[in-house]
Design a protein around this motif. Structure first.
Motif, PDB file in Angstrom:
ATOM      1  N   LEU A 834       0.831  -1.206   0.000  1.00  0.00           N
ATOM      2  CA  LEU A 834       0.000   0.000   0.000  1.00  0.00           C
ATOM      3  C   LEU A 834       0.862   1.252   0.000  1.00  0.00           C
ATOM      4  CD1 LEU A 834      -2.734  -1.053   2.595  1.00  0.00           C
ATOM      5  CD2 LEU A 834      -2.975  -0.941   0.106  1.00  0.00           C
ATOM      6  N   GLY A 835       1.965   1.222   0.761  1.00  0.00           N
ATOM      7  CA  GLY A 835       2.875   2.364   0.781  1.00  0.00           C
ATOM      8  C   GLY A 835       3.533   2.601  -0.558  1.00  0.00           C
ATOM      9  N   ALA A 836       3.876   1.502  -1.274  1.00  0.00           N
ATOM     10  CA  ALA A 836       4.478   1.646  -2.606  1.00  0.00           C
ATOM     11  C   ALA A 836       3.478   2.271  -3.581  1.00  0.00           C
ATOM     12  CB  ALA A 836       4.944   0.286  -3.110  1.00  0.00           C
ATOM     13  N   TYR A 837       2.227   1.827  -3.527  1.00  0.00           N
ATOM     14  CA  TYR A 837       1.198   2.443  -4.371  1.00  0.00           C
ATOM     15  C   TYR A 837       1.011   3.919  -4.015  1.00  0.00           C
ATOM     16  CZ  TYR A 837      -0.223  -2.243  -5.969  1.00  0.00           C
ATOM     17  OH  TYR A 837      -0.255  -3.482  -6.527  1.00  0.00           O
ATOM     18  N   ALA A 838       0.953   4.204  -2.715  1.00  0.00           N
ATOM     19  CA  ALA A 838       0.697   5.575  -2.281  1.00  0.00           C
ATOM     20  C   ALA A 838       1.834   6.508  -2.681  1.00  0.00           C
ATOM     21  CB  ALA A 838       0.500   5.617  -0.765  1.00  0.00           C
ATOM     22  N   ALA A 839       3.083   6.016  -2.606  1.00  0.00           N
ATOM     23  CA  ALA A 839       4.220   6.864  -2.967  1.00  0.00           C
ATOM     24  C   ALA A 839       4.180   7.264  -4.435  1.00  0.00           C
ATOM     25  CB  ALA A 839       5.526   6.147  -2.643  1.00  0.00           C
ATOM     26  N   SER A 840       3.556   6.449  -5.263  1.00  0.00           N
ATOM     27  CA  SER A 840       3.442   6.760  -6.688  1.00  0.00           C
ATOM     28  C   SER A 840       2.119   7.431  -7.036  1.00  0.00           C
ATOM     29  CB  SER A 840       3.608   5.482  -7.517  1.00  0.00           C
ATOM     30  OG  SER A 840       4.868   4.887  -7.279  1.00  0.00           O
ATOM     31  N   GLY A 841       1.302   7.705  -6.040  1.00  0.00           N
ATOM     32  CA  GLY A 841       0.032   8.365  -6.287  1.00  0.00           C
ATOM     33  C   GLY A 841      -1.008   7.467  -6.933  1.00  0.00           C
ATOM     34  N   GLN A 842      -0.903   6.166  -6.752  1.00  0.00           N
ATOM     35  CA  GLN A 842      -1.832   5.202  -7.359  1.00  0.00           C
ATOM     36  C   GLN A 842      -3.003   4.967  -6.408  1.00  0.00           C
ATOM     37  OE1 GLN A 842      -1.459   4.082 -10.487  1.00  0.00           O
ATOM     38  NE2 GLN A 842       0.413   5.324 -10.649  1.00  0.00           N
ATOM     39  N   TYR A 843      -3.901   5.924  -6.387  1.00  0.00           N
ATOM     40  CA  TYR A 843      -5.044   5.848  -5.473  1.00  0.00           C
ATOM     41  C   TYR A 843      -5.944   4.650  -5.795  1.00  0.00           C
ATOM     42  CZ  TYR A 843      -9.565   7.085  -3.463  1.00  0.00           C
ATOM     43  OH  TYR A 843     -10.759   7.060  -2.787  1.00  0.00           O
ATOM     44  N   GLU A 844      -6.202   4.417  -7.064  1.00  0.00           N
ATOM     45  CA  GLU A 844      -7.073   3.311  -7.445  1.00  0.00           C
ATOM     46  C   GLU A 844      -6.475   1.971  -7.051  1.00  0.00           C
ATOM     47  OE1 GLU A 844     -10.035   3.715  -8.408  1.00  0.00           O
ATOM     48  OE2 GLU A 844      -9.907   5.889  -8.599  1.00  0.00           O
ATOM     49  N   LEU A 845      -5.127   1.828  -7.213  1.00  0.00           N
ATOM     50  CA  LEU A 845      -4.488   0.572  -6.824  1.00  0.00           C
ATOM     51  C   LEU A 845      -4.550   0.366  -5.312  1.00  0.00           C
ATOM     52  CD1 LEU A 845      -1.367   0.523  -9.179  1.00  0.00           C
ATOM     53  CD2 LEU A 845      -3.462  -0.832  -9.366  1.00  0.00           C
ATOM     54  N   VAL A 846      -4.450   1.457  -4.576  1.00  0.00           N
ATOM     55  CA  VAL A 846      -4.568   1.338  -3.126  1.00  0.00           C
ATOM     56  C   VAL A 846      -5.953   0.808  -2.757  1.00  0.00           C
ATOM     57  CG1 VAL A 846      -4.611   2.620  -0.954  1.00  0.00           C
ATOM     58  CG2 VAL A 846      -2.861   3.121  -2.649  1.00  0.00           C
ATOM     59  N   ARG A 847      -6.969   1.326  -3.414  1.00  0.00           N
ATOM     60  CA  ARG A 847      -8.334   0.851  -3.144  1.00  0.00           C
ATOM     61  C   ARG A 847      -8.506  -0.614  -3.538  1.00  0.00           C
ATOM     62  NH1 ARG A 847     -13.229   4.880  -4.067  1.00  0.00           N
ATOM     63  NH2 ARG A 847     -14.135   2.883  -3.449  1.00  0.00           N
ATOM     64  N   GLN A 848      -7.935  -0.984  -4.688  1.00  0.00           N
ATOM     65  CA  GLN A 848      -8.039  -2.376  -5.119  1.00  0.00           C
ATOM     66  C   GLN A 848      -7.337  -3.319  -4.143  1.00  0.00           C
ATOM     67  OE1 GLN A 848      -6.607  -2.650  -9.142  1.00  0.00           O
ATOM     68  NE2 GLN A 848      -8.097  -1.136  -9.920  1.00  0.00           N
ATOM     69  N   ALA A 849      -6.150  -2.898  -3.654  1.00  0.00           N
ATOM     70  CA  ALA A 849      -5.420  -3.734  -2.694  1.00  0.00           C
ATOM     71  C   ALA A 849      -6.206  -3.893  -1.400  1.00  0.00           C
ATOM     72  CB  ALA A 849      -4.048  -3.126  -2.415  1.00  0.00           C
ATOM     73  N   LEU A 850      -6.874  -2.825  -0.963  1.00  0.00           N
ATOM     74  CA  LEU A 850      -7.677  -2.918   0.247  1.00  0.00           C
ATOM     75  C   LEU A 850      -8.853  -3.872   0.045  1.00  0.00           C
ATOM     76  CD1 LEU A 850      -7.705   0.825   1.393  1.00  0.00           C
ATOM     77  CD2 LEU A 850      -6.557  -1.080   2.522  1.00  0.00           C
ATOM     78  N   ASP A 851      -9.475  -3.802  -1.121  1.00  0.00           N
ATOM     79  CA  ASP A 851     -10.573  -4.731  -1.403  1.00  0.00           C
ATOM     80  C   ASP A 851     -10.079  -6.169  -1.427  1.00  0.00           C
ATOM     81  OD1 ASP A 851     -12.289  -2.593  -1.573  1.00  0.00           O
ATOM     82  OD2 ASP A 851     -12.107  -2.386  -3.752  1.00  0.00           O
TER      83      ASP A 851
END
Length: 1494
Positions: A834-851
């Motif tokens: 999640l931190g790697a996605y967030a550092a790149s600004g990948q909001y949608e990927l963060v949501r997908q990972a949480l799901d």
């Protein structure tokens, strides 16, 4: 019988004071002393035991006292009730009253005794004595020996006689009872009597033994001799026993019973050296040892100083079996006790097992001993088994049993079992004794229950058990170790006050150690002094403790005295103690004592390793090296090879503890040259490198490693590389760690799994995840995979930091695919993704990972909100934050602290004050309390942006949260108020800072100095600088630079130079900005030579002059009238390929224009545009200012036309066009300037006002002024016409702008004067300031000249420099009546004048026509009043001259009359002198006119 008599004589002769007794009684009995070598008849003297044994009785009895009436000293010590009871009993036995008894009658005593014991005295055995007559009583017949032996009442006879002898008072002798005793006893009965009396009073038993021998009451037998020896042995009288044994007859002494008794005497005191000769003598005389003998031997060896050695008990048991004897319970018990005393626990258990195997039933004593043995050996389980066996055998546990099992449990800290045993004791009504309580107290202390230990002590006293020395000592030690020193001190005081027990050495030691642990050095010293005062000799431990205590307390003399006292009493101090004293000797410079003690230590035979360490700790490096080299020499002489490496390691550890790394390295290099053994060299070098690595001297360690690698045949080992890697890992030096890992790989050493994983983790730390991924592949190939998920997680985080979220995702997928019990997929791995996605600004990927987490059964952590917010902030999508909040609500989460902090960071970065404030309020409403660094970050943002209210709220919230503002907070608030110009609040913050004890730092003082300097308040700035000095805070370049800048603005050049000199003398090196400020001072003061020298000094200090510095230097040349120098410098810059910018061109242009070389200036301006440099505000103001000073209109138009060609047409249009046509363009132009910089618009308007006023464009100047006020270029409150407040402040204006503002202010005041409102103040003030403008114009002089020209009542006053003041009433009258005030409207001239209408004269910018008028008036009359000046100025030249001459003559006449009135001479000469003086100052034209008139 003779030998028995001799034995009695020997005993009597060996006692003290026997001779004196015999001499005193020889006259009454007639017995004389014979020669010692000849036998003599024994005469028994009636001497008291106190006289016969003075060493055992301190009381003395006088010889004349008889009967009950004479009381001895011993009687005085007996209780009075006991004496009365004896008298009453005696009287009742005799049947008479106590008052009728005769105190001098011996028969009364015997009758009383016989009556009390219910016996009848024998007849015929009484013998008359001179002191006590025999009673005349009938008695039974005398029995034979056989009848006595067969008599069954022997126990009663023994008991009665024993009780009579024991109850005998001190002044009587045993003869008083025995000579008239009515009962007959057998010899065996008499043995029991001696033994029974010996249990109570050994002196009476010895006296009885002597008397029986002398009176021949029995046939001498070994049993009697053994009995008295036993009595003396139990009474600790081995010397008397030895004498009686040595003088016994052979037929009596050569008996195993006697030998056993005598050996038992010595065995009681552990004197094996005395027992052994008796055993030899016994065997030589044919006495075979029996079982008792062996028991005594075991007892003697047990109590010997060294104790019984291991295996000796078993050997003795074998000898007993070899002698054909069967050991009994006493034998086994003795041997088991012997093994227990010597801690031979295994042997004790073996003997116990043999005892049971041979059919000898253990008794209670055996079980108690075995429980004690098991407890002392730490085998509490076995002790518990023995305890259960004891109860199964039917034995009832006694106090010893319970104490033994309690000790076994307490030793292993089994608190619950101890408390259960204590309950069992209460149940069986076995009273706990002091040993029980001591054991429990010690156990509670070992487990840290100090309060409970103290409660046991109080319970012990409540139950009536008197604490002994051990109780006090253990409790004091427990409380001292637990930090309860006051409680320990109270217990110690109770012990001192107790009459039952006195403090022992161990008690004092425990109390002193408690004081020392608590740091109470003075109390420990007092306790030690008390110990010495009561005469207790300290032991080695206490000496060592006190020496260490004095050393830590810095009392060197007492520490050295303690050491000397320790040595003087024969104690051998430890090596550690020697090291402390050696260090003290070295520190105190006591070289003689140091050398002596060093020599003594070297000869004491201490271990070489410890000796080296001691020398190193004491700072005796040479001695340490010598000792190590001596050890090396000994090693070559035969010491095992492993000794030297251990010795070197020990010394290196000591060097490391003392931080003497250089000495350690030199020592290792020296030892390497003298030792050729490869393994030893390898160990020494590795030890050195590891020592440096552990001390975080990693650069030195790496250097040693490289030097080692360069030597042929020298190869470090893999463990050393691994240790180095661990050291770099702990020091957090990943780059150096990877370098060592690379060296290990190049050396051909295969790293193990731990080394590869550490290297991979550190590759991630240095931002090289690709290499870390390669190491991961290597681990998977070589070692079959990783042992945990740490490396995968580190890779995901490293790829995330580099915004390589695809690779981070692939690593996560790999971990997810190959997860196992050893390598699980954890929350940390999910958070890393999640931190790697967030550092790149990948909001949608963060949501997908949480799901995906939720679908997989994972529960997202609070960090999920942080990553959602971070991804939106990174993608710069703050508008999607509400969506992120809704997602968190779906997951059952709330924004956490980090989420809010992330948003605050983002909005601060974007300078969004409103959003920052909103997030902060939401965070506080959510109940989160910020940490101090967050408060500081918010405060820094608000103060930097100038948000006062928000900053004050942050400080208030910080205090409410429990944080005290520190120097950073105070500095931020002072800086905020300083930027706002709020002197009062800044000063209040500074004072409040000092009140709360927060010491201001350099930033604080510099902020205040900068505040006052910026506002040209140099006195206040100097006061702050002085406070800075007084507070011990060293001023820096900023402190001095601010003052230099302020003095430069005030044109106080000398003061600026003094400050710069003080700065250099204080050792403060100037910075680049300081040099710039000083160059600007020299530039403004026209000292171009000093400015040039300062530029050279700047280069020498290592600062390359910036374009601004070179611009100021060129400008200095220009203002100094040296345009050729400026041009030369400009050309040198171009030739040196230096960057030439707009500032340099502007300085050159300004130099030409100041020298009136307008063509060269225009040429340079055109050249600047041709080279692609666009003129800026500074260039424009420079050219416009020069145009306002041009004498000819043509030159002015040429300069303004050149400006128009470079893109600045407004100035020219303002000069030549109608103001209505150009005012809108001027407004746009000024707005752009104002947006570029706040002071650019003001400077531009100032020079334009000068230009327009100089060429009579007064209306245009007025419109431009109003435009500047409306745009905020000028402040709104330049002048005020309010109720009781008619003031004006023109310090920010140029001369032309000030004249426009003055005209408008006068117009407003005229309207108020005519209308009557608003009322004026009593004094009307016009503030002008004292500084001069860049064109050498003084605003004060300019306005003064203009106001005096029109006859205004404004005057200067010495009390208010830089201001013009007028009385309100006079000003109003003048505004109403003056012809100059009829029309104050500013109008443009119809035609632009050919020449400049304004010129500078003596600092005043005035009309050209007024200059000769001012000169004429000043030269003729000097300073005159404004009204008079205005009248003279309106006159023609001739009329003005005439009026001035008439004025002078009138003044001369008044002076002459005044002198005449005072007694002076004629006034004619005076008038002629005044006339002559006037003619000197009047022009030739005026003189001609005056001549024609006459």
């Amino acid at each position: 019988m003779c030998s028995v008599l001799n034995c009695g004589l020997g005993v009597v002769c060996s006692l003290a004071a026997a001779a004196a007794v015999e001499d005193s009684s020889s006259s009454s009995h007639g017995g004389g002393a014979s020669q010692p070598s000849l036998p003599r008849s024994f005469v028994y003297e009636r001497a008291s035991p106190a006289a016969r044994w003075p060493s055992t009785h301190r009381d003395e009895v006088e010889e004349g006292e008889e009967g009950e009436g004479g009381r001895s000293v011993r009687d005085a010590l007996l209780p009075q009730l006991q004496l009365e009871e004896k008298r009453r009993t005696t009287a009742e036995a005799r049947g008479v009253s106590s008052s009728s008894s005769s105190p001098s009658s011996s028969s009364s005593l015997l009758s009383a005794v016989a009556s009390r014991l219910q016996i009848q005295p024998r007849q015929g055995i009484w013998k008359k004595r001179t002191t006590i007559p025999a009673p005349q009583l009938p008695g039974p017949r005398k029995l034979s020996k056989l009848a006595l032996q067969k008599a069954k009442d022997w126990k009663g006879r023994v008991e009665r006689l024993s009780r009579a002898l024991c109850q005998l008072e001190l002044q009587y002798s045993v003869a008083d009872v025995l000579q008239g005793w009515p009962e007959q006893l057998a010899p065996t009965d008499l043995c029991f009597v001696v033994k029974t009396v010996g249990h109570t009073h050994w002196q009476r038993a010895l006296e009885l033994y002597e008397w029986l021998n002398m009176r021949h009451w029995y046939t001498p037998n070994p049993r009697m001799l053994a009995t008295i020896l036993g009595v003396l042995g139990r009474s600790n009288q081995p010397a008397l026993a030895q004498e009686i044994f040595s003088r016994a007859e052979p037929e009596l002494g050569n008996c195993v019973q006697v030998y056993n008794a005598m050996m038992s005497v010595h065995a009681r005191h552990g004197r094996w050296n005395k027992v052994q000769p008796l055993l030899v003598s016994m065997r030589e005389k044919g006495c075979e040892p029996d079982l008792i003998t062996f028991n005594i031997i075991a007892n003697a060896r047990t109590k010997e100083a060294g104790g019984i050695r291991e295996g000796m008990a078993t050997t003795l048991l074998r000898e007993i079996h070899a002698a054909g004897l069967q050991p009994d319970a006493v034998t086994y018990n003795t041997l088991i006790s012997a093994c227990s005393a010597n801690q031979s626990f295994e042997e004790a258990r073996a003997i116990f097992q043999e005892m049971k195997e041979r059919g000898c039933d253990p008794d209670i004593w055996t079980y108690n001993t075995m429980i004690s043995v098991c407890g002392r050996s730490g085998m509490d389980k076995m002790a518990e088994d023995v305890f259960q066996e004891l109860k199964m055998k039917g034995f009832i546990p006694d106090a010893i049993t319970f104490n033994s099992i309690l000790f076994a449990y307490a030793r292993n800290k089994r608190v619950e079992e101890v408390e259960q045993v204590l309950q069992q004791m209460e149940f069986v009504r076995c009273r706990a004794d002091e040993i029980t309580y001591n054991t429990i107290i010690d156990m509670y202390g070992n487990v840290g229950l100090h309060e409970k230990a103290l409660s046991v002590y109080h319970r012990m006293k409540d139950e009536g058990c008197v604490p002994d020395a051990v109780t006090y000592t253990v409790l004091i030690d427990v409380l001292g170790k637990g930090g309860l020193v006051l409680e320990a001190e109270q217990v110690f005081a109770e012990m001192v006050e107790s009459s039952n027990v006195n403090p022992t050495l161990h008690t004092f030691s425990a109390m002193i150690c408690g004081y020392a642990k608590a740091g109470m050095y003075s109390e420990a010293a007092r306790a030690y002094a008390y110990l010495l005062r009561v005469g207790i000799q300290p032991d080695l431990l206490l000496y060592s403790v006190m020496l260490d205590l004095f050393h830590k307390a810095g009392e060197v003399e007492k520490a050295i005295a303690t050491f000397k006292a320790m040595v003087n009493v024969g104690l051998q101090p430890s090596l550690l103690t020697h090291g402390v004293i050696l260090q003290l000797y070295r520190e105190q410079g006591m070289m003689k004592e140091l050398l002596e003690l060093t020599a003594s230590v070297l000869q004491s035979g201490f271990d070489p390793a410890l000796l080296c360490s001691t020398f190193v700790k004491a700072g005796l490096w040479e001695e340490a090296g010598k000792t190590l080299k001596m050890a090396m020499a000994a090693q070559q002489g035969g010491i095992p090879p492993h000794v030297l490496p251990q010795l070197v390691q020990s010394v290196l550890n000591t060097y490391a503890a003392s931080a003497r790394y250089e000495d350690a390295r030199d020592l290792i290099h020296s030892l390497s040259h003298h030792h050729d053994e490869p393994q030893t060299q390898l160990h020494m070098r590795e030890s050195l490198i590891l020592m440096l690595a552990r001390a975080e001297k990693l650069d030195e360690a790496n250097k040693e490693l490289r030097n080692w690698q360069q030597q042929p045949g020298q190869q470090p080992s893999a463990p050393m590389y691994k240790a180095l890697l661990n050291a770099y890992e702990q020091a957090e030096m990943p780059e150096a760690l990877l370098e060592v890992f690379q060296s290990m790989h190049q050396a051909g050493l295969e790293p193990d799994f731990e080394c590869c994983q550490v290297a991979g983790l550190n590759c991630c730390k240095v931002g090289d995840p690709q290499r870390a991924q390669e190491l991961l592949r290597h681990i998977q190939v070589m070692f079959g995979g990783v042992k945990d998920s740490a490396l995968h997680i580190a890779l995901i985080k490293a790829f995330g930091k580099q915004h390589m979220w695809e690779k981070a995702q692939s690593v996560f997928k790999e971990l997810q695919l190959h997860q196992s019990a050893e390598v699980p997929l954890t929350d940390e791995a999910w958070n890393a993704l999640l931190g790697a996605y967030a550092a790149s600004g990948q909001y949608e990927l963060v949501r997908q990972a949480l799901d995906e987490m939720v679908r997989g059964g994972w529960s997202p952590t609070d960090s999920a909100g942080t990553f959602l917010v971070e991804s939106l902030c990174t993608a710069e999508r703050p508008d999607a934050l509400p969506e992120a909040y809704r997602k968190l609500e779906e997951l059952g989460l709330q924004p956490n602290r980090n989420s809010y902090v992330t948003m605050i960071h983002y909005f601060i970065k974007k300078d969004k004050m409103r959003e920052v404030t909103q997030v902060y309020r939401e965070m506080c409403a959510a109940g989160f309390i910020l940490q101090m660094h967050m408060y500081k970050m918010l405060l820094g943002f608000f103060t930097k942006s100038g948000y006062v209210q928000e900053a004050e709220v942050i400080v208030k919230d910080m205090k409410n949260a429990g944080y005290e503002p520190d120097v950073f907070v105070y500095n931020a608030m002072i800086s905020l108020y300083s930027r706002l110009g709020s002197f009062q609040k800044a000063s209040q913050v500074f004072q409040g800072m000092q009140v709360v004890g927060c010491a201001p730092d350099t930033v604080t003082y510099n902020t205040l100095i900068g505040l006052y300097s910026k506002n040209l308040m140099t006195q206040e700035a100097l006061a702050v600088l002085q406070k800075m000095h007084d507070a011990g805070c060293v001023p820096d370049a900023i402190s001095y630079g601010c003052l230099i800048w302020a003095y430069g603005r005030l044109h106080m050049w000398e003061a600026a130079v003094v400050i710069f000199s003080d700065m250099e003398e204080a050792g403060c090196k100037p910075t680049e900005s300081t040099f710039h400020a000083m160059i600007d001072v020299y530039r403004r003061s026209g000292k171009h030579e000093q400015a040039e020298n300062l530029v050279s000094q700047m280069r020498a200090a290592g600062f390359e002059p910036s374009p601004a510095a070179l611009h100021m230097l060129m400008d200095s040349f220009g203002k100094g009238g040296k345009p050729e120098r400026a041009a030369k410098m400009f050309e040198s810059l171009r030739d040196s390929d230096a960057h030439v910018d707009v500032l340099h061109f502007t300085a050159l242009i300004d130099a030409y224009l100041r020298d009136h070389d307008y063509k060269s200036g225009v040429k340079s301006l055109t050249q600047m545009g041709a080279e692609g440099l666009e003129p800026n505000y500074i260039t424009w103001t420079c050219v416009i200012s020069a145009a306002s000073r041009c004498e000819k209109r043509s030159d002015t138009l040429m300069l303004l036309a050149a400006l128009r060609d470079t893109g600045c047409p407004v100035p020219l249009r303002l000069l030549i066009e109608r103001i209505d046509d150009v005012i809108l363009d001027a407004e746009d132009w000024l707005e752009n300037l104002q947006e570029s910089a706040n002071d650019w618009g003001q400077g531009m308007v100032n020079v334009l006002e000068d230009l327009l006023w100089a060429f009579k464009r007064r209306e245009a100047a007025a419109h431009l002024f109003h435009l500047a006020v409306n745009l905020g270029v000028y402040p709104q409150n330049l002048y005020r016409v309010e109720h009781n407040n008619w003031t004006a402040d023109f310090r920010k204006l140029s001369a032309g702008a000030a004249l426009v503002a003055l005209t408008q202010w006068l117009s407003r005041m005229q309207e108020a004067s005519l209308e009557g409102i608003p009322e004026s103040s009593k004094m009307v003030t016009l503030i002008t300031g004292t500084s001069k403008r860049s064109n050498a114009v003084s605003l004060c002089k300019t306005l003064k000249a203009h106001l005096w020209e029109i006859g205004s009542p404004f005057l200067t006053t010495p009390a208010r420099e830089g201001a013009l003041i007028a009385k309100g009433h006079s000003l109003r009258m003048w505004l109403k009546d003056s012809p100059y005030c009829v029309d104050m409207e500013l109008r443009d001239s119809g035609v632009l004048p050919e020449v400049n209408t304004m010129q500078v004269y003596n600092g005043a910018w005035m009309r050209v026509e007024m200059i000769p008028v001012v000169q004429q008036i000043e030269k003729t009359l000097g300073d005159v009043r404004p009204k008079k000046f205005s009248k003279l100025a309106r006159m023609g030249e001739e009329k003005r001259a005439e009026i001035m001459v008439a004025d002078i003559e009138g003044s001369a006449q008044k002076q002459a009359k005044l002198l005449q009135h005072k007694g002076g001479g004629s006034s004619k000469p005076s008038s002629q002198r005044w006339k002559k003086n006037v003619q000197v100052f009047v022009s030739s034209r005026t003189r001609r006119a005056m001549g024609r008139k006459r």
